[in-house]
Write an enzyme that holds these catalytic residues in place. Structure first.
Site, PDB file in Angstrom:
ATOM      1  N   LYS A   1      -0.356  31.144  12.419  1.00 16.17           N
ATOM      2  CA  LYS A   1       0.425  31.384  11.209  1.00 16.17           C
ATOM      3  C   LYS A   1       0.084  30.348  10.138  1.00 16.17           C
ATOM      4  CE  LYS A   1       5.285  32.431  10.134  1.00 16.17           C
ATOM      5  NZ  LYS A   1       5.423  31.605   8.931  1.00 16.17           N
TER       6      LYS A   1
ATOM      7  N   GLY B   1       0.326  27.333   7.647  1.00 13.00           N
ATOM      8  CA  GLY B   1       1.084  26.089   7.576  1.00 13.00           C
ATOM      9  C   GLY B   1       1.412  25.429   8.903  1.00 13.00           C
TER      10      GLY B   1
ATOM     11  N   LYS C   1      -3.686  24.411  11.333  1.00 16.12           N
ATOM     12  CA  LYS C   1      -4.959  24.929  11.862  1.00 16.12           C
ATOM     13  C   LYS C   1      -6.137  24.057  11.434  1.00 16.12           C
ATOM     14  CE  LYS C   1      -4.465  28.949   9.917  1.00 16.12           C
ATOM     15  NZ  LYS C   1      -3.109  28.753   9.381  1.00 16.12           N
TER      16      LYS C   1
ATOM     17  N   ASP D   1     -11.061  30.473   5.556  1.00 13.53           N
ATOM     18  CA  ASP D   1      -9.810  30.669   4.810  1.00 13.53           C
ATOM     19  C   ASP D   1     -10.109  30.557   3.318  1.00 13.53           C
ATOM     20  OD1 ASP D   1      -7.300  30.606   3.693  1.00 13.53           O
ATOM     21  OD2 ASP D   1      -6.468  29.181   5.137  1.00 13.53           O
TER      22      ASP D   1
ATOM     23  N   CYS E   1      20.455  10.818  12.338  1.00 11.45           N
ATOM     24  CA  CYS E   1      20.200  11.010  13.774  1.00 11.45           C
ATOM     25  C   CYS E   1      20.728  12.366  14.251  1.00 11.45           C
ATOM     26  CB  CYS E   1      20.864   9.892  14.584  1.00 11.45           C
ATOM     27  SG  CYS E   1      20.023   8.289  14.406  1.00 11.45           S
TER      28      CYS E   1
END
Length: 359
Positions: free
Chosen positions: A31, A33, A36, A60, A300
């Site tokens: 997918k 973002g 890759k 790409d 946290c």
């Protein structure tokens, strides 16, 4: 991840790819973002340790290799600074298609006997849906094959585009098969149509056109055979521990199986504290929460919510693929992985698995 007994699972790293010396094509996809390009670059860096010549190719349209390596990378193989055996190149398939069609038009304008064939081929590539990209892909594969690299890592476009890319050999083979079937039934008509576009007799035109198609078909068959040979080609699926990404990875694995393309590695990026368990961190937070300022408690708390969500999807990933796939967890860092030095350091996580039993 204390919930997992990983003693009998495949090794959680990409070392199997490094060790498989027969591999020539490694596709990295997933997918948009999910990291890759970083994974492709890190894999290329690790392969360069044991291979003589390694090439990383970006298919790409939104290229990122230049940004990852912090140097200008163009359409020709560019040596990566700090390496003697690693190169990269960025390819625009659409631009390649335009150039190919332009060369056909220019050839058609010439006066030789092949002008009719070139003109008809130009018409063919612009009229059949999808064949333009498929023809461009065949040209790309011819170009990459001629470069004589030991292994080529493809940094692919997001999933949908990549699946179409990998289906092109099958699409073209079927399309050209149909054309070859029709040659006996409509051979004369094909020859006359070619002759109408200029040059030669119908018989000559038919022989030249079919020769051109057969030549293209031979290249496609060779690529298809290589893609479906697990000794030569494998696909690395990249995702992050979120629902949409895991779902997309499942679809990708199923589609790859349908195309007969080997896939047995999954890289999970952006993992918070991969070596720690959410319950373990939660116990620490509960014991020390009162000592923290309110802002720190909120920070946290949000981190713990994210960690629990990630652990849930990492657990699903191991449930789905853990028995058959090498699932590699890559940590979320405090900085961007850009430049050769940081890529080299981060790439070690691909081959040296994080000990999930550490506390």
């Amino acid at each position: 991840m204390a919930d997992f007994d990983d003693s009998e699972l495949p090794e959680p790293s990409l070392k199997n790819i490094i060790d498989q010396e027969s591999l020539q094509w490694v596709f990295v996809g997933g997918k948009g973002g999910v990291g890759k390009t970083t994974t492709s670059c890190c894999l290329g860096v690790q392969l360069a340790k044991s291979r003589k010549k390694v090439l990383i190719v970006s298919t790409d349209p939104a290229h990122n290799l230049s940004d990852a390596f912090c140097q200008k990378i163009g359409r020709e193989p560019t040596p990566i600074q700090g390496f003697t055996n690693l190169s990269a190149m960025e390819i625009d398939a659409n631009d390649d298609m335009e150039k190919m069609q332009q060369s056909m038009v220019e050839s058609a304008d010439s006066s030789d006997d092949e002008s009719g064939v070139s003109s008809l081929m130009a018409e063919l590539t612009s009229s059949i849906p999808g064949i333009d990209e498929a023809m461009s892909f065949s040209e790309l594969m011819k170009q990459v094959q001629s470069l004589d690299y030991d292994v080529v890592v493809f940094d692919t476009a997001p999933t949908g585009h990549t699946l179409r890319l990998l289906s092109f050999p099958t699409i073209l083979e079927k399309a050209l098969g149909k054309v070859m079937e029709l040659k006996d039934r409509f051979g004369g008509l094909i020859g006359q149509a070619s002759a109408m576009f200029g040059g030669g007799t119908p018989g000559q035109m038919q022989d030249m056109l079919l020769g051109r198609l057969e030549e293209t078909r031979a290249v496609i068959n060779k690529v298809n055979d290589a893609f479906q040979d697990p000794d030569l080609t494998t696909f690395v699926c990249v995702c992050i521990p979120e629902f949409l990404s895991i779902y997309e990875t499942e679809r990708l694995v199923q589609e790859l199986s349908k195309f007969g393309i080997d896939s047995h590695n999954i890289v999970v990026n952006q993992v918070l504290f991969p070596e720690k368990d959410a319950e373990e961190l939660s116990e620490w937070l509960d014991a020390n929460k009162a000592l923290l300022p309110k802002e720190a408690q909120e920070i946290c708390g949000k981190m713990m919510a994210r960690k629990k969500m990630q652990d849930k999807y990492i657990g699903q990933c191991f449930d789905l693929y853990g028995d058959d796939f090498n699932v590699t967890l890559m940590p979320l860092l405090d900085y961007e992985v850009r430049g050769v030095s940081k890529l080299k350091t981060f790439s070690e996580n691909l081959t040296n698995p994080i000990d999930m039993e550490e506390s």
